[in-house]
Design an enzyme around this catalytic site. Structure first.
Site, PDB file in Angstrom:
ATOM      1  N   ASP A  17       5.892  -5.137   0.403  1.00 50.85           N
ATOM      2  CA  ASP A  17       6.486  -3.852   0.710  1.00 50.85           C
ATOM      3  C   ASP A  17       6.038  -3.249   2.186  1.00 50.85           C
ATOM      4  OD1 ASP A  17       7.316  -1.257   0.269  1.00 50.85           O
ATOM      5  OD2 ASP A  17       5.913  -0.690  -1.167  1.00 50.85           O
ATOM      6  N   HIS A  60       7.574  -0.566  -8.122  1.00 48.39           N
ATOM      7  CA  HIS A  60       6.319   0.206  -8.166  1.00 48.39           C
ATOM      8  C   HIS A  60       6.090   0.592  -9.814  1.00 48.39           C
ATOM      9  CE1 HIS A  60       5.882   0.237  -4.048  1.00 48.39           C
ATOM     10  NE2 HIS A  60       6.937   1.190  -3.621  1.00 48.39           N
ATOM     11  N   HIS A 110      10.158  -7.518  -2.605  1.00 45.09           N
ATOM     12  CA  HIS A 110      10.193  -6.003  -1.919  1.00 45.09           C
ATOM     13  C   HIS A 110       9.508  -6.232  -0.446  1.00 45.09           C
ATOM     14  CE1 HIS A 110      11.239  -1.596  -2.381  1.00 45.09           C
ATOM     15  NE2 HIS A 110       9.723  -1.476  -1.818  1.00 45.09           N
ATOM     16  N   GLN A 132       8.303  -2.178   8.812  1.00 47.63           N
ATOM     17  CA  GLN A 132       6.905  -1.293   8.700  1.00 47.63           C
ATOM     18  C   GLN A 132       5.875  -2.093   9.176  1.00 47.63           C
ATOM     19  OE1 GLN A 132       6.666   0.430   4.787  1.00 47.63           O
ATOM     20  NE2 GLN A 132       8.604   1.222   5.223  1.00 47.63           N
ATOM     21  N   HIS A 159      18.083   4.128  -2.951  1.00 46.86           N
ATOM     22  CA  HIS A 159      16.605   4.157  -2.895  1.00 46.86           C
ATOM     23  C   HIS A 159      15.582   4.932  -3.734  1.00 46.86           C
ATOM     24  CE1 HIS A 159      13.139   5.900  -0.968  1.00 46.86           C
ATOM     25  NE2 HIS A 159      13.253   5.037   0.081  1.00 46.86           N
ATOM     26  N   HIS A 218      13.353   2.313  -5.866  1.00 49.43           N
ATOM     27  CA  HIS A 218      11.821   2.574  -6.107  1.00 49.43           C
ATOM     28  C   HIS A 218      11.971   3.721  -7.343  1.00 49.43           C
ATOM     29  CE1 HIS A 218      11.687   2.098  -1.353  1.00 49.43           C
ATOM     30  NE2 HIS A 218      11.015   1.310  -1.963  1.00 49.43           N
TER      31      HIS A 218
END
Ligand SMILES: [Zn+2]
Length: 424
Positions: free
Chosen positions: A315, A266, A58, A63, A202, A229
């Site tokens: 992530d 998660h 993931h 980011q 998502h 998620h």
């Protein structure tokens, strides 16, 4: 064709010596054993141990651009939601070139950290043209040489029953019809030896449950893995309960025929019962410990000796280290339970379980034949420098724990993806 002979080779359960790995012209492992590749020249990897390349299940590569940012808190304590504002500001300025640059940076760091496959949960689709950022991401993977599982994200709402916010328009999946048309186009453009597709609705806050169920069924009909998620924050659960009377995973378990092709990312605030029901379906739980720590999301409470499939992800890429994800998967549970040795296998073995999450667990979640040094699997490999000072004192028995708990990227001597060294 290549034949590799390291001092020690991970067979999925232990390090064994005197083993050769023969790799065919397609970059797959042809044979493993003392006589593998007999008659062909052997490349001796002296002072090295060979592991399957790590699988990062993931990632949001762009980011990487936030690293070191959003870490000052003049208005008081921040949260996932204040961090998301900083992330949306980055999205707003993201061009094709900038995504290609950031993703290339992230993928190179992953390769240096022993990661040979990345599951890229890709949701910023639209740039100067519709879907133009998809191409930039695929090019970054091809340029750097990492194996890519493009988890193409479907995103439709700005919360349950709410329209997209202006900052979310670049994520818009439009409709299931448009999404699948786009998936068909992507399928035609990709090199299947290096890049495959998965479907990623998502989250429950970004996809109406009816569309989510429809996407899941179609994806599984196409034999694609599905990632979402799930229950990363308490607010997501509260909003879902208020709107539907169900927690997000409860709703997914009720409405979707979840199976081994599903990965819940998660599960930070998931109840023990729902985690057990997820495991009963054969689905994978993907933990992202360093990101969950960075965002202050909280820690799941996993049952000691949990046997359910678990994968690991970097992530937000605030840090890129699978060794550290392994370490913090276990350390997080030690802090929750105030006890040592939580993520162990039968017999109390820790290192094998942690290495399994970073290799086989991720490969299973992404539907790729990687994560094992065994015939028929991709020759995705990471070499460990057994002379590294951090490992001093290792034995074949202690090496898994020495790596997972005590080592950093300095022990990573190099990787091969499909038998080949990535370009420098
Ligand atoms: Zn994520």
């Amino acid at each position: 064709m290549t034949v590799l002979a390291a001092d020690w080779t991970w067979d999925g359960a232990r390090f064994v010596s005197g083993v050769r790995v023969a790799i065919d012209a397609q970059g797959d492992i042809e044979a493993v054993g003392p006589e593998a590749g007999a008659g062909r020249p052997v490349t001796a990897l002296a002072g090295r141990a060979l592991l399957p390349g790590f699988v990062n299940a993931h990632s949001h590569a762009f980011q990487r651009g936030l690293r070191g940012r959003g870490e000052r808190f003049p208005a008081g304590a921040g949260s996932f939601w204040t961090w998301r504002e900083a992330m949306y500001a980055l999205v707003d300025a993201l061009t094709e070139d900038e995504l290609r640059r950031l993703a290339s940076q992230a993928f190179r760091e992953m390769l240096a950290a022993g990661i040979t496959t990345v599951g890229e949960f890709h949701y910023v689709h639209h740039g100067s043209a519709d879907w133009s950022l998809d191409r930039a991401l695929i090019e970054a993977a091809a340029d750097t040489g990492i194996r890519l599982v493009l988890l193409q994200v479907y995103y439709r709402t700005g919360g349950i029953g709410r329209p997209l916010e202006p900052a979310q328009r670049r994520f818009d999946g439009r409709s299931p019809e448009v999404f699948w048309r786009r998936m068909d186009e992507l399928q035609g453009e990709l090199d299947p030896a290096r890049c495959t597709l998965g479907c990623a609705p998502h989250s429950i806050r970004a996809v109406p449950i009816d569309e989510l169920a429809e996407l899941f069924a179609e994806a599984r009909r196409r034999e694609l893995v599905v990632h979402a998620h799930v229950e990363e924050t308490r607010r997501e659960i509260e909003e879902c309960v208020a709107a539907t009377g169900r927690r997000p995973l409860e709703l997914l378990l009720e409405r979707l025929d979840l199976d081994e092709g599903f990965t819940a990312v998660h599960g930070t605030h998931t109840t023990a019962d729902d985690l057990a029901r997820l495991a009963e379906r054969g689905a994978t739980l993907c933990l992202c410990p360093t990101t969950e720590g960075n965002l202050g999301d909280g820690l799941p409470r996993l049952a000691p000796g949990l046997t359910a499939p678990v994968a690991l992800g970097s992530d937000s890429n605030a840090r890129i280290s699978m060794l550290e994800e392994m370490r913090w998967a276990e350390y997080g549970q030690r802090l929750v339970h105030e006890a040592r040795g939580v993520l162990t296998e039968a017999g109390g073995v820790l290192g094998r379980r942690l290495l399994g999450m970073a290799t086989e667990g991720g490969a299973r979640a992404l539907g790729v034949a990687a994560g094992r040094i065994a015939p028929g699997h991709r020759a995705d490999l990471v070499e460990i420098d057994l002379g590294a000072a951090e490992l001093d004192g290792w034995t074949p028995e202690t090496l898994p724990e020495a790596l997972a708990l005590g080592a950093g990227e300095r022990v990573i001597a190099g990787v091969r993806v499909g038998g080949r060294r990535p370009p420098r």
